[in-house]
Design an enzyme around this catalytic site. Structure first.
Site: not given
Ligand SMILES: [Zn+2]
Ligand SMILES: *[C@@H]1O[C@H](CO)[C@@H](O)[C@H](O)[C@H]1NC(C)=O
Ligand SMILES: *[C@@H]1O[C@H](CO)[C@@H](O)[C@H](O)[C@H]1NC(C)=O
Length: 396
Positions: A89-90, A143, A264, A302, A304, A307, A339
């Protein structure tokens, strides 16, 4: 930088964005861990979530390790051992939001050093200079950001027009346009005409990518959707469209339908600190005592690292384990961050796959059906916004 679209309709974008540190599939959610909340994930953990473009804060990097060290090291990729892409970012927004005493003038953002209180000035030229030293693949213009809910029309116009002038200064100061892609940031609050005017002005500057700024500052979701839907049809097909600061799963899914493809938000990592897991059925607070004897993963199915079972090379972390460690904030927060970041990236991967396979409307319907017990509970703003792009949430 090059963007190739995988579907013909730019209204619902799926594409490959080729950046200096490799290709990135769009739409994408970019994780950002603010220093203030918790230590970021390790580069390996971040890589394991499938992240190929992360967001780092220029303000934090500029303070620590600072521009000299970054220059000596050769930039932020080297600093953190990250071989994929970085967007910075700026630094302006962080200053205005973190430092109460920041003032904005035509020159730049005036603020008092958080170290010793000496007056400092962040100009468009400084911001770009810092980002050039950081070496990020995507850099953002400085900005003049104003909360969308500000009733001051005159100030809103000033901020919008100044952002255009600052973009020109950023373009002039940018020393490595061949390796770092500068994005403009469209301002104009909730005033659709002003947003359109700003979009026209910004597009004339022909930056490689386009961002929509100032949103997610407490405006009504209807207003948010109106701004995004007014801007996206004006944008060229082959440039990425980044709506800044967006991160709730519903907002992401609806925003893609409205034609945006980069997002984001600090929320997934911030909420992890409070024991919250993001799941397809909504938020789950693992500090709740009922999870003490809950030996399932954070979310069934999941993928990840937390998990995944140990057999599959994961940690096999249980809800119970997180509940027990809730007091030791960093352990639980770290696991939940892994996660949550995975959840967000996986959501965007699924959105993308459904677009490529031409079943995005069905995907959205299923997404809302999983999230809410009955259609009567669907948020009206989402139903209305999707209707505008011919997606009927109530259809079955
Ligand atoms: Zn997970
Ligand atoms: C850059 O961003 C990633 C993703 O949020 C984070 O894990 C990492 O710690 C950040 N690096 C720095 C130097 O702030
Ligand atoms: C911002 O402006 C106010 C009012 O003019 C002034 O009192 C303050 O010192 C300024 N802050 C900075 C950091 O320049």
């Amino acid at each position: 930088m090059a963007l190739s679209r995988l579907n013909l309709s730019p209204v619902v974008p799926a594409s490959v964005l080729t950046l200096p540190h490799g290709p990135v599939n769009l739409p994408i959610f970019m994780p950002v861990a603010t220093q203030a909340t918790l230590k970021g994930l390790t580069p390996e953990q971040l890589e394991d979530t499938g992240c190929r473009l992360c967001l780092n804060n220029t303000y934090h990097l500029g303070l620590k390790p600072g521009q000299d060290v970054l220059a000596a090291l050769g930039g932020a990729h080297r600093l953190q051992g990250w071989k994929h892409n970085i967007l910075t970012d700026s630094g302006g927004f962080q200053m205005v939001s973190l430092l109460k005493l920041a003032n904005i003038t035509e020159e730049g953002v005036r603020f008092l050093s958080p170290h010793d209180g000496t007056p400092m000035l962040l100009t468009p030229e400084h911001s770009i200079g810092l980002q050039n030293t950081i070496g990020s693949d995507i850099i953002m213009q400085l900005d003049d950001v104003l909360v969308t809910t500000s009733p001051d029309k005159t100030r809103m116009r000033e901020a919008m027009e100044r952002s255009v002038r600052w973009l020109d200064r950023c373009i002039a100061a940018h020393t490595s346009p061949e390796t770092q892609n500068l994005f403009c940031i469209i301002q104009g609050g909730l005033d659709i005409e002003m947003r359109r005017e700003c979009t026209e002005k910004m597009l004339k500057r022909d930056t490689p990518g386009i961002a929509v700024g100032g949103l997610s500052g407490g405006e009504a979701k209807d207003d948010y959707c109106k701004v995004v839907s007014a801007i996206t049809p004006m944008l060229p097909d082959l440039k990425p469209r980044y709506v800044m600061g967006i991160g709730y799963p519903e907002d992401l899914v609806v925003s893609v339908a409205l034609g945006a493809d980069m997002f984001d938000c600090v929320w997934p990592t911030r909420t992890a600190r409070f024991g919250n897991a993001i799941t397809s059925k909504g938020m789950l607070n693992l500090r709740n005592a009922k999870h003490m004897h809950d030996f399932g993963p954070i979310e069934e199915g999941c993928g990840c690292t937390c998990c995944r079972s140990r057999d599959e090379g994961g940690l096999g972390v249980t809800r119970s384990f997180i509940n027990h460690n809730a007091a030791k904030e960093t352990v639980a927060a770290h696991l939940l961050s892994i996660h949550n970041v995975w959840y967000q990236l996986e959501l965007m991967r699924q959105v993308r796959q459904s677009i490529v396979q031409d079943r995005f409307p069905a995907f959205i319907r299923q997404f809302f059906a999983d999230l809410y017990p009955t259609p009567a509970q669907y948020p009206k703003w989402a139903v209305d916004a999707l209707k505008v792009v011919n997606i009927d949430l109530m259809d079955d």
